[in-house]
Design a protein around this motif. Structure first.
Motif, PDB file in Angstrom:
ATOM      1  N   ALA A 138       0.839  -1.209   0.000  1.00  0.00           N
ATOM      2  CA  ALA A 138       0.000   0.000   0.000  1.00  0.00           C
ATOM      3  C   ALA A 138       0.874   1.260   0.000  1.00  0.00           C
ATOM      4  O   ALA A 138       0.580   2.235  -0.702  1.00  0.00           O
ATOM      5  N   GLN A 142       1.320   4.234  -2.947  1.00  0.00           N
ATOM      6  CA  GLN A 142       1.226   5.684  -2.712  1.00  0.00           C
ATOM      7  C   GLN A 142       2.484   6.373  -3.236  1.00  0.00           C
ATOM      8  O   GLN A 142       2.427   7.464  -3.798  1.00  0.00           O
ATOM      9  N   ASN A 170      -3.426   9.047   2.722  1.00  0.00           N
ATOM     10  CA  ASN A 170      -4.063   7.809   2.260  1.00  0.00           C
ATOM     11  C   ASN A 170      -3.543   6.579   2.989  1.00  0.00           C
ATOM     12  O   ASN A 170      -4.280   5.612   3.176  1.00  0.00           O
ATOM     13  N   VAL A 171      -2.286   6.603   3.424  1.00  0.00           N
ATOM     14  CA  VAL A 171      -1.755   5.440   4.153  1.00  0.00           C
ATOM     15  C   VAL A 171      -2.513   5.286   5.476  1.00  0.00           C
ATOM     16  O   VAL A 171      -3.002   4.203   5.804  1.00  0.00           O
ATOM     17  N   TRP A 173      -5.372   6.727   6.310  1.00  0.00           N
ATOM     18  CA  TRP A 173      -6.825   6.653   6.114  1.00  0.00           C
ATOM     19  C   TRP A 173      -7.246   5.244   5.684  1.00  0.00           C
ATOM     20  O   TRP A 173      -8.312   4.769   6.033  1.00  0.00           O
ATOM     21  N   GLN A 174      -6.376   4.579   4.947  1.00  0.00           N
ATOM     22  CA  GLN A 174      -6.637   3.193   4.556  1.00  0.00           C
ATOM     23  C   GLN A 174      -6.733   2.316   5.815  1.00  0.00           C
ATOM     24  O   GLN A 174      -7.607   1.464   5.938  1.00  0.00           O
ATOM     25  N   MET A 175      -5.836   2.554   6.776  1.00  0.00           N
ATOM     26  CA  MET A 175      -5.850   1.742   8.002  1.00  0.00           C
ATOM     27  C   MET A 175      -7.036   2.093   8.892  1.00  0.00           C
ATOM     28  O   MET A 175      -7.660   1.236   9.491  1.00  0.00           O
ATOM     29  N   GLY A 178     -10.361   2.362   5.884  1.00  0.00           N
ATOM     30  CA  GLY A 178     -10.406   1.429   4.751  1.00  0.00           C
ATOM     31  C   GLY A 178     -10.620   2.124   3.415  1.00  0.00           C
ATOM     32  O   GLY A 178     -11.107   1.520   2.467  1.00  0.00           O
ATOM     33  N   LYS A 179     -10.255   3.413   3.331  1.00  0.00           N
ATOM     34  CA  LYS A 179     -10.527   4.178   2.103  1.00  0.00           C
ATOM     35  C   LYS A 179      -9.330   5.020   1.715  1.00  0.00           C
ATOM     36  O   LYS A 179      -8.443   5.264   2.540  1.00  0.00           O
ATOM     37  N   GLN A 180      -9.364   5.496   0.504  1.00  0.00           N
ATOM     38  CA  GLN A 180      -8.348   6.459   0.072  1.00  0.00           C
ATOM     39  C   GLN A 180      -9.041   7.671  -0.534  1.00  0.00           C
ATOM     40  O   GLN A 180     -10.132   7.531  -1.081  1.00  0.00           O
ATOM     41  N   ARG A 260     -12.771  -4.566   8.624  1.00  0.00           N
ATOM     42  CA  ARG A 260     -11.996  -4.021   7.505  1.00  0.00           C
ATOM     43  C   ARG A 260     -10.881  -3.086   7.957  1.00  0.00           C
ATOM     44  O   ARG A 260      -9.882  -2.923   7.294  1.00  0.00           O
ATOM     45  N   ASP A 261     -11.116  -2.406   9.079  1.00  0.00           N
ATOM     46  CA  ASP A 261     -10.192  -1.331   9.445  1.00  0.00           C
ATOM     47  C   ASP A 261     -10.341  -0.998  10.924  1.00  0.00           C
ATOM     48  O   ASP A 261     -11.080  -1.677  11.647  1.00  0.00           O
TER      49      ASP A 261
END
Ligand code: HEM
Length: 493
Positions: A138, A142, A170-171, A173-175, A178-180, A260-261
């Motif tokens: 991930a 990025q 985004n790194v 926010w993904q964790m 679960g989104k970017q 998911r997160d």
């Protein structure tokens, strides 16, 4: 007239007695009751701390307004203090609480709420893949997205693009969610503007924390305006509104067998602990926790990478050495993983030197004494604020040779092996409350910097010098000034 004068003298005497420094406390600046010591100088705080260190030694006190602050210049003293339960909490400042009654989340909270949240976040970061291949992929993704955006401005001097912030946000926010975010997402820009406002308004919002009596003598509406207190509340509500919507969407689609997160993980904790009388997990806290992670996980790494780009543009010989190492270890088209760290000592050295020289958290993050205690042979009363003079320690000749120079070589031994020098190095703080995103930040700095310098070269715009002075508008953190940099695509990329 004489009576009034006598009363005034008596009042002053009483105030002086009441607010006098207790015996056994460290030496330092004490000043007047209620006002403390306000320096009448335009000298940077760092330069003042440097002078105070020379005058008083490794531990001294500075009363500012009603707040008694103890400043630590010795690395071991920092370790001793922040490993101790006696300095585990944050000061109960409005500025930390985002204007709420009590602090939630993890950065400013205390007691069992902080303890549970810290444990929860550390476990989540580990389970969600910190250091694992999924997370590495991930961050690599990025990094490559960022390179594409940087290429768009190759050949013409321009400030670093918004894409850098997006990659780092985004790194995390993904964790967390679960989104970017898309590059052009207007909500992200709005959230980042709000964050920037929080940083830039630190001084005005914090004034009543240091001079609480101002709130009693100024009319309410005026003080709320002057100290930005209403705006602080509105800013928090805007964040809460956005994050609460995100949380509600998660709740509606939660699959307990496949979290998911971090938000899913927290919602499941809330359910699991619902009947526990000591439960601290609740929806309002989750929104603040998400804000804390968004805040701590984005600005910090973005700014550190910005410093690295500026340093390497200023010192081309350092950049060439780093690129030579990248070329040797990572054949074209290969991106770094954490396993490559051992084979890339120079890159590790550049990252560490960037963290030292930039000293983003110039005076760390404030702690407070939870009880009357002792430190460095001095008496420290309950409620005393304790900070580590991070920037000064990072430039202290006791720990660093030629401290003012950007010198990655200081991190290498005779054989060119990276030596993770610890003495005098504390960019992530030390002890029980040290940065809980340190491993994530280190991973981002390594993978993104190698990805960028593999295909791009940074330099100063023709006829100009990069200004490496700290942005004076920001008080507690060291940000560089926004300025042009010239990017060139390396042959073959
Ligand atoms: C180069 C990047 C970073 C730097 C220099 C940095 C620095 C720091 C420092 C100095 C502290 C205060 C330690 C103390 O109170 O003694 C801190 C706390 C914290 N950091 Fe970072 N940080 C970085 C990246 C991150 C990231 C990526 C995250 C995301 C998870 C993060 C999350 C936090 C949190 C939640 C705290 C509060 C910990 C607590 O109060 O228990 N940081 N950081």
């Amino acid at each position: 007239m004489l009576v009034e004068l006598l009363l005034l003298v008596a009042l002053f005497f009483l105030l002086w007695r009441f607010f006098k420094k207790t015996d056994g406390m460290p030496p330092g600046r004490w000043g007047l009751p209620l006002i403390g010591y306000i320096p009448l100088t335009r000298k940077r705080i760092h330069d003042q701390l440097f002078d105070l260190h020379k005058k008083y030694g490794d531990i001294y006190v500075w009363r500012f307004g009603t707040q008694v602050i103890v400043i630590l210049h010795d690395y071991q003293l920092n370790k001793d203090a922040f490993a101790s339960q006696d300095f585990i909490d944050r000061p109960p400042w409005n500025f930390f609480r985002y204007g709420e009654e009590t602090a939630s989340g993890v950065i400013a909270s205390g007691g069992s709420l902080w303890h549970n949240n810290r444990r929860f976040v550390l476990r989540q970061l580990r389970d969600l893949g910190m250091g694992k291949s999924r997370m590495v992929a991930a961050v690599q993704w990025q990094g490559t997205q960022l390179v594409q955006q940087l290429k768009n401005q190759a050949g013409r001097p321009a400030p670093l693009p918004h894409a850098l912030e997006v990659a780092i946000v985004n790194v995390i926010w993904q964790m967390v969610a679960g989104k970017q975010f898309e590059m052009s997402d207007s909500r992200l820009m709005e959230l980042q503007n709000l964050l920037r406002w929080i940083l830039e308004s630190t001084v005005s919002v914090a004034i009543p924390d240091f001079f609480p009596w101002l709130l009693y003598i100024l009319p309410g509406a005026l003080s709320r305006r002057v100290f930005n207190l209403d705006r602080q509340k509105t800013t928090l509500h805007k964040f809460q509104k956005y994050f609460t919507k995100e949380i509600e969407e998660h709740r509606a689609t939660l699959d307990r067998d496949n979290p998911r997160d971090l938000i899913d993980g927290y919602l499941m904790m809330m359910e699991e602990k619902a009947d526990d009388p000591d439960n601290t997990f609740n929806a309002k806290d989750l929104a603040i926790l998400v804000l804390d992670l968004f805040f701590a996980g984005s600005e910090t790494t973005t700014i550190t990478l910005t410093w690295m780009f500026y340093y390497l543009a200023t010192y081309p010989e350092v950049q060439q050495k780093m690129q030579a190492e990248i070329d040797e270890v990572l054949p074209k088209g290969t991106l770094a993983t954490l396993d490559d760290k051992l084979r890339m000592p120079y890159t590790e050295a550049v990252i560490h030197e960037t963290l030292r020289k930039s000293s983003l958290a110039a005076t760390g993050v404030q702690h407070v004494a939870t009880r009357d205690t002792q430190l460095g042979g001095y008496y420290i009363p309950k409620g005393t604020v304790v900070i580590g003079a991070q920037e000064t320690i990072h430039h202290d000749p006791r720990y660093w040779n030629r401290p003012d120079e950007f010198l990655p070589e200081r991190w290498l031994d005779q054989q060119g092996k990276f030596t993770p020098k610890k003495e005098g190095f504390l960019p992530f703080g030390v002890g029980k409350r040290s940065c809980l995103g340190e491993a994530l930040a280190r991973m981002e700095l390594f993978i993104i910097s190698t990805t960028v310098f593999q295909s791009l070269t940074f330099s100063q715009p023709p006829g100009k010098r990069i200004d490496l002075h700290y942005n004076p508008k920001l008080f507690l953190t060291h940000h560089p000034k926004i300025q042009d940099v010239l990017i060139t695509v390396r042959p073959g990329f």
